[in-house]
Every structure is written in structure tokens, then in C-alpha cells.
Design an enzyme around this catalytic site. Structure first.
Site, mmCIF file in Angstrom:
data_model
loop_
_atom_site.group_PDB
_atom_site.id
_atom_site.type_symbol
_atom_site.label_atom_id
_atom_site.label_comp_id
_atom_site.label_asym_id
_atom_site.label_seq_id
_atom_site.Cartn_x
_atom_site.Cartn_y
_atom_site.Cartn_z
ATOM 1 N N LEU A 39 0.885 -1.091 -0.038
ATOM 2 C CA LEU A 39 0.104 0.063 0.055
ATOM 3 C C LEU A 39 1.079 1.209 -0.045
ATOM 4 C CD1 LEU A 39 -2.690 -0.914 2.738
ATOM 5 C CD2 LEU A 39 -3.010 -1.370 0.019
ATOM 6 N N GLY A 41 2.295 2.301 -3.129
ATOM 7 C CA GLY A 41 2.925 1.913 -4.002
ATOM 8 C C GLY A 41 4.645 2.389 -3.862
ATOM 9 N N ALA A 183 16.016 13.557 -12.029
ATOM 10 C CA ALA A 183 15.911 13.379 -10.499
ATOM 11 C C ALA A 183 16.463 12.261 -9.823
ATOM 12 C CB ALA A 183 14.470 13.965 -10.303
ATOM 13 N N ILE A 186 20.347 11.741 -9.753
ATOM 14 C CA ILE A 186 21.065 12.832 -9.312
ATOM 15 C C ILE A 186 20.755 12.705 -7.543
ATOM 16 C CG2 ILE A 186 20.938 15.277 -8.638
ATOM 17 C CD1 ILE A 186 23.184 14.758 -10.660
ATOM 18 N N GLU A 187 19.544 12.399 -7.284
ATOM 19 C CA GLU A 187 19.176 12.101 -5.747
ATOM 20 C C GLU A 187 20.198 11.128 -5.299
ATOM 21 O OE1 GLU A 187 15.410 11.759 -4.815
ATOM 22 O OE2 GLU A 187 14.669 13.953 -5.505
ATOM 23 N N HIS A 444 9.994 38.910 6.665
ATOM 24 C CA HIS A 444 11.511 38.831 6.947
ATOM 25 C C HIS A 444 11.648 38.503 8.357
ATOM 26 C CE1 HIS A 444 15.474 40.630 6.502
ATOM 27 N NE2 HIS A 444 15.461 40.939 7.821
HETATM 28 C C1 LIG Z 1 13.693 6.399 -6.324
HETATM 29 C C2 LIG Z 1 12.406 7.307 -6.616
HETATM 30 C C3 LIG Z 1 12.300 8.552 -6.104
HETATM 31 C C4 LIG Z 1 11.086 9.429 -6.511
HETATM 32 N N1 LIG Z 1 10.946 10.542 -5.626
HETATM 33 C C5 LIG Z 1 9.683 11.257 -6.148
HETATM 34 C C6 LIG Z 1 9.564 12.618 -5.388
HETATM 35 O O1 LIG Z 1 10.533 13.030 -4.710
HETATM 36 N N2 LIG Z 1 8.519 13.165 -5.723
HETATM 37 C C7 LIG Z 1 7.549 12.927 -6.476
HETATM 38 O O2 LIG Z 1 6.629 13.475 -6.784
HETATM 39 N N3 LIG Z 1 7.928 11.552 -7.120
HETATM 40 C C8 LIG Z 1 8.930 11.080 -6.869
HETATM 41 N N4 LIG Z 1 9.177 9.794 -7.671
HETATM 42 C C9 LIG Z 1 7.881 9.089 -8.425
HETATM 43 C C10 LIG Z 1 6.770 8.682 -7.780
HETATM 44 O O3 LIG Z 1 7.037 7.718 -6.978
HETATM 45 C C11 LIG Z 1 5.531 8.191 -8.956
HETATM 46 O O4 LIG Z 1 5.412 9.255 -9.661
HETATM 47 C C12 LIG Z 1 4.311 7.555 -8.115
HETATM 48 O O5 LIG Z 1 4.717 6.670 -7.144
HETATM 49 C C13 LIG Z 1 3.318 7.209 -8.933
HETATM 50 O O6 LIG Z 1 2.050 6.851 -8.388
HETATM 51 P P1 LIG Z 1 1.318 5.709 -9.079
HETATM 52 O O7 LIG Z 1 0.159 5.981 -7.893
HETATM 53 O O8 LIG Z 1 0.953 6.315 -10.580
HETATM 54 O O9 LIG Z 1 1.861 4.571 -9.436
HETATM 55 P P2 LIG Z 1 2.774 3.793 -8.181
HETATM 56 O O10 LIG Z 1 3.354 4.472 -6.927
HETATM 57 O O11 LIG Z 1 3.750 3.096 -8.977
HETATM 58 O O12 LIG Z 1 1.924 2.724 -7.646
HETATM 59 C C14 LIG Z 1 1.239 1.526 -8.538
HETATM 60 C C15 LIG Z 1 0.956 0.522 -7.705
HETATM 61 O O13 LIG Z 1 0.052 -0.315 -8.442
HETATM 62 C C16 LIG Z 1 0.483 -1.684 -8.042
HETATM 63 N N5 LIG Z 1 0.181 -2.616 -9.248
HETATM 64 C C17 LIG Z 1 0.685 -2.680 -10.526
HETATM 65 N N6 LIG Z 1 0.273 -3.505 -11.261
HETATM 66 C C18 LIG Z 1 -0.785 -4.139 -10.404
HETATM 67 C C19 LIG Z 1 -1.921 -5.234 -10.616
HETATM 68 N N7 LIG Z 1 -1.953 -5.903 -11.835
HETATM 69 N N8 LIG Z 1 -2.621 -5.414 -9.554
HETATM 70 C C20 LIG Z 1 -2.529 -4.965 -8.296
HETATM 71 N N9 LIG Z 1 -1.675 -3.974 -8.120
HETATM 72 C C21 LIG Z 1 -0.962 -3.622 -9.300
HETATM 73 C C22 LIG Z 1 2.053 -1.720 -7.820
HETATM 74 O O14 LIG Z 1 2.214 -2.623 -7.012
HETATM 75 C C23 LIG Z 1 2.078 -0.371 -7.098
HETATM 76 O O15 LIG Z 1 1.893 -0.272 -5.646
HETATM 77 C C24 LIG Z 1 9.930 8.881 -7.296
HETATM 78 C C25 LIG Z 1 10.104 7.606 -8.020
HETATM 79 C C26 LIG Z 1 11.394 6.903 -7.868
HETATM 80 C C27 LIG Z 1 11.554 5.539 -8.402
#
Ligand SMILES: Cc1cc2nc3c(=O)[nH]c(=O)nc-3n(C[C@H](O)[C@H](O)[C@H](O)COP(=O)(O)OP(=O)(O)OC[C@H]3O[C@@H](n4cnc5c(N)ncnc54)[C@H](O)[C@@H]3O)c2cc1C
Length: 465
Positions: A39, A41, A183, A186-187, A444
Site C-alpha cells: 500500500l 506504491g 531526479a 542525481i538524488e 522577513h
Molecule cells: C527513487 C524514486 C524517487 C522518487 N521521488 C519522487 C519525489 O520526490 N517526488 C515525486 O513526486 N515523485 C517521486 N518519484 C515518482 C513517484 O514515486 C511516482 O510518480 C508515483 O509513485 C506514481 O504514483 P502511481 O500511483 O501512478 O504509481 P505507483 O506508486 O507506482 O503505484 C502503483 C501500484 O500499483 C501496483 N500494481 C501494479 N500492477 C498491479 C496489478 N496488476 N494489480 C494490483 N496492483 C498492481 C504496484 O504494486 C504499485 O504499488 C520517485 C520515484 C522513484 C523511483
């Protein structure tokens, strides 16, 4: 499961999916959210949150080295990588537990399992106990994305890492190659470099953080180099020769020549691909462009009752964009009239040292779009709070439409800019002009005063430079 019929089934519980589920439940819909892994993601478990926990440790470590400047003393600063990672995992676990509680509070049915579309209004879910079919008036696909792997540069978890490996490292890299200076790259470069890894970043484009304004990229590069990072621009890793237990020889092409360099660890951060496979999307009639679902501005897929949000629906690949789309679609389904998202008003933040944050058009992009621009720049050195904080290295830049005074873009590099950028986001959302911004009174001493000064500077009125 006793009840299998819902107003909305959300597939994926990332910041897109879980937020959509909560908002829809708040609006009185009967909602289920299916998640196959964690939960929260990628964002809460493998992205935004655990990386920020790691980077916070690096920031404190860096500040410990500067203790003397602040009149303080620290005996030899040191670190325990396992403890840093344990803290980061603990933070992720805490956030993950929070989503469970929010689902319970909002009466969202949470199902752990793998979901796929199974015909109109049907979702098949494979759980530990077997397979069952849910019926849904509406379905949101929010399955996110994963690391892109280039042929020959694939991660193996030992010598070559993706972000997942880099978050739970098997060792502290001594000589680190980071491929890609977006991003994520670089992080991680910033984190490991601060802890002492000899870090090289290879970027195929002509500058680091290539989506940022040119001035910001150039400023950040100088700071990274001051911290000892090597930055190779217009360079491409063509091949990795791996010797288990020893390291990697990287073949790096630059200026028409290929050089071989040795590293003990490689982090590949060359982008992401959407999780579109195995979901029955194409069979349902959903259109896919490479690895992203094609949607309209309301995240509609063109198939009735079927929406796609977040990373799977394309750029910008950011958690707050995913969440905002989740709210928008939940409201649309509930019969409300939400506004579509404005991609140019979504800020991007990078939590490296120094931090980088921006919203809207860069100076070049504004000119390419045909705008006559007015540009303001203000350096951190002119701000009392920044100097008092010992954070005098940074820059704030604004880009205005010279004809209308619209704030087209704002770009920042330096301490705390990821917190400050929201001021400009609100300004864009409210369609404020240069006059509104100039007449706003900033408290300020704050670093936010630089945001005021960068607006004044665009109109030749800056006070402290
Ligand atoms: C290292 C890293 C650092 C990041 N830092 C930032 C940041 O600082 N700020 C920022 O805004 N963004 C950041 N991001 C990007 C951010 O994590 C994503 O944009 C965001 O998580 C996208 O959300 P989402 O809900 O679309 O997908 P996700 O967070 O990818 O969630 C999708 C979920 O769907 C589930 N899923 C997939 N297929 C199925 C299925 N068939 N059945 C059931 N479940 C399924 C997966 O297990 C997952 O939990 C970062 C990404 C990474 C990799």
C-alpha cells in the site's frame, strides 16, 4: 470476500490509486482498491519517501562536517549505512501503515492481490487464496511504473542497481557510476557522494538535470563538482563488463571516443516504463503509446467507465500529479465537475544537495513557444536568512510574459527550494501577474523573500542586488 460488487475498483494503491479510492469513498461511493505489493506504491515504499529519509541522513552528515562554522564541535563525524537504511525503511513502513488506517477509516475495501480487467465492468483478482471476480461500475487503472532497463546495462542487484537496490544497498559503494542525471539519478548520486563514494554521473544530454532551466543546471553542476562529483555530459555508457565480486568496466562514449572506466557499483537511472502488461488493457480497447496509456485531460481512456491515472498515464511522473488525477477522476465519477490538470503548473522537485525546484516554462522553452520574456534572477547571497543559515549558495529565477505579466515559469536551486516553490505554484494557479507578486508583502527574514526579489529583478526593481 462476501461482497464483490462496487461503484469503483481501483487497481494499484500508489499515490494515484489510494488517493482516488479515499476521495471516491468520501463522496459516498462503494470502493475497492487492489494492490499486489505494498500500500502506498512506489512513492511511499520505493520512491519519494524512503529516498528523502536517506537524503536527510546525508544532509545531517554534511552539516556535521560544517559544525565548526557554526561555533560547534563534533568529534569525527561517522555513519552506519545499515542504520541509515533501517531508518529509511522504518519511515516507509510507517507511511505504508498509515494508508491501511486511512482505508479503514474511509471504508475502502483493501484487497491484496494481482488484478486484471476481465471484460466490461469486471476485474479479476488473484490473491493468496485463489481468484475472484469483482464487478465495478467504474475502474481506475493506477498501476504505476518501474525502472527502465537498457540492453546490456540491466540491473543484477550486485554490481548494477536500480533504485530499489540503491535504497537497500548490499554495500557502501566506493567507486560509483550513476547512469542518468534526472531526479532519481542525481538524488542517489548526491546521497552516496555525500557519504564519501567517489561518484561519476554520466548524462547523455548536454547538461545535468536536463529538464531544468539551463541556468539552474549549470549552477547545480558547479555545486556537484565542488562536492567532488565527476559529471560527464554528452556521454553515453555503451557497455558494462562485469566481474562478479570485483566490479564493472564501463565503456563510456564521449566526443567520438570511447573510454574504459572501472567502478565497484553502478546505479542505472535511465527513466521508467509504465506497468501496462498483463492487465488486459488492449483487449479492453485501451490505446497504449509505448508503455503508457493514452488518456484525455480527464484521464478517460476512451472505454466507458475506464480511467488511467498517475505514472501509467504518462508524464510528469510525479506523485502529486498522480494524486491530483486520482481526486479529479473520483470527483468526475461522483458526478462533480472537476477542472482538468494543468501540466505546466505542476512543480518538479529534486532533493539533491543543493535542492532544485521548478514550475512552468524554462527561459528557453518560453522563447521557443514564441513568448517575449522578462527574466529575473536573484542569488541566495543577497538574502539575510540564507546567509544566517549558512546556505548562501543558490539562485532563484523567474520568467514572465513581457506582454501580459503572466508568470510563465520559476526555477530555483539552493537550500529549502523544494518547500518554497509552492508559492509560485499558487501564483500560477491564481493567474497572478507580476504586479500582484510585486505588491505582496513577504515576511522577513525568510528565504521566500528571494522569490519576491526574483520577481522585482525581472522588472529592474530588485532591492538587494
Ligand atoms: C527513487 C524514486 C524517487 C522518487 N521521488 C519522487 C519525489 O520526490 N517526488 C515525486 O513526486 N515523485 C517521486 N518519484 C515518482 C513517484 O514515486 C511516482 O510518480 C508515483 O509513485 C506514481 O504514483 P502511481 O500511483 O501512478 O504509481 P505507483 O506508486 O507506482 O503505484 C502503483 C501500484 O500499483 C501496483 N500494481 C501494479 N500492477 C498491479 C496489478 N496488476 N494489480 C494490483 N496492483 C498492481 C504496484 O504494486 C504499485 O504499488 C520517485 C520515484 C522513484 C523511483
Amino acid at each position: 470476500m462476501s461482497d464483490t460488487s462496487f461503484d469503483l475498483v481501483v487497481i494499484g494503491a500508489g499515490p494515484g490509486g489510494y488517493v482516488a479510492a479515499i476521495r471516491a469513498a468520501q463522496l459516498g461511493l462503494k470502493v475497492a482498491c487492489v494492490e499486489r505489493e505494498n500500500l502506498g506504491g512506489i512513492c511511499l515504499n520505493w520512491g519519494c519517501i524512503p529516498t528523502k529519509a536517506l537524503l536527510r541522513s546525508a544532509e545531517v552528515f554534511h552539516t556535521m562536517h560544517r559544525a565548526k562554522e557554526f561555533g560547534l564541535s563534533v568529534e569525527k563525524p561517522g555513519f552506519d549505512l545499515d542504520a541509515i537504511v533501517k531508518r529509511s525503511r522504518g519511515v516507509a513502513a510507517q507511511m505504508n501503515g498509515g494508508i491501511k488506517a486511512l482505508f479503514k477509516k474511509n471504508k475502502v475495501t483493501s484487497i491484496m492481490g494481482e488484478a486484471k480487467l476481465a471484460g466490461k465492468g469486471k476485474v479479476e483478482v488473484k490473491t493468496g487464496k485463489g481468484t475472484e471476480t469483482l464487478t465495478a461500475k467504474n475502474i481506475i487503472v493506477a498501476t504505476g511504473a518501474r525502472a527502465r532497463e537498457l540492453p546490456g546495462l540491466e540491473a543484477d542487484g550486485d554490481l548494477v542497481w536500480t533504485y530499489r537496490h540503491a535504497l537497500m544497498p548490499v554495500r557502501m559503494p566506493k567507486k560509483l557510476l550513476v547512469i542518468g542525471s534526472g531526479a532519481i539519478g542525481i538524488e542517489f548520486a548526491s546521497f552516496y557522494n555525500t557519504l564519501g563514494a567517489d561518484t561519476t554521473v554520466v548524462e547523455v544530454m548536454d547538461r545535468v538535470l536536463p529538464v531544468e532551466d539551463k541556468d539552474i543546471s549549470a549552477f547545480a553542476k558547479k555545486q556537484f563538482e565542488k562536492q567532488g562529483m565527476k559529471i560527464l555530459q554528452k556521454a553515453m555508457v555503451k557497455q558494462l563488463d562485469r566481474t562478479l565480486g570485483k566490479g564493472v568496466v564501463a565503456h563510456i562514449e564521449m566526443g567520438g571516443k570511447t573510454e574504459k572506466m572501472e567502478f565497484d557499483t553502478v546505479i542505472s537511472a535511465v527513466g521508467i516504463v509504465g506497468n501496462v502488461e498483463g492487465l488486459g488493457l488492449e483487449e479492453a480497447g485501451v490505446k497504449i503509446d509505448r508503455t503508457h496509456v493514452i488518456t484525455d485531460e480527464y484521464c478517460r481512456t476512451g472505454v466507458e467507465g475506464l480511467y488511467a491515472i498517475g505514472d501509467i498515464a504518462g508524464a510528469p511522473w510525479l506523485a502529486h500529479k498522480a494524486s491530483h488525477e486520482g481526486v479529479m477522476v473520483a470527483e468526475l465519477i461522483a458526478g462533480k465537475h472537476p477542472h482538468p490538470i494543468k501540466p505546466n503548473s505542476i512543480a518538479g522537485c529534486t532533493y539533491c544537495h543543493p535542492q532544485v525546484a521548478s514550475v512552468g516554462l524554462s527561459e528557453d522553452k518560453a522563447k521557443e513557444a514564441g513568448y517575449e520574456v522578462k527574466v529575473g534572477k536573484f542569488p541566495f547571497i543577497g538574502n539575510g536568512k540564507a546567509v544566517a543559515m549558512g546556505e548562501a549558495e543558490g539562485l532563484v529565477k523567474t520568467v514572465f510574459d513581457a506582454k501580459t505579466g503572466e508568470l510563465l515559469g520559476a526555477h530555483m536551486v539552493g537550500a529549502e527550494v523544494t518547500e518554497m516553490i509552492q508559492g509560485y505554484v499558487i501564483a500560477r494557479q491564481l493567474e497572478t501577474t507580476e504586479e500582484d507578486l510585486m505588491e505582496t508583502v513577504f515576511p522577513h527574514p525568510t528565504m521566500s523573500e528571494m522569490m519576491h526579489e526574483a520577481v522585482l529583478a525581472a522588472y529592474g526593481r530588485a532591492l538587494h542586488i
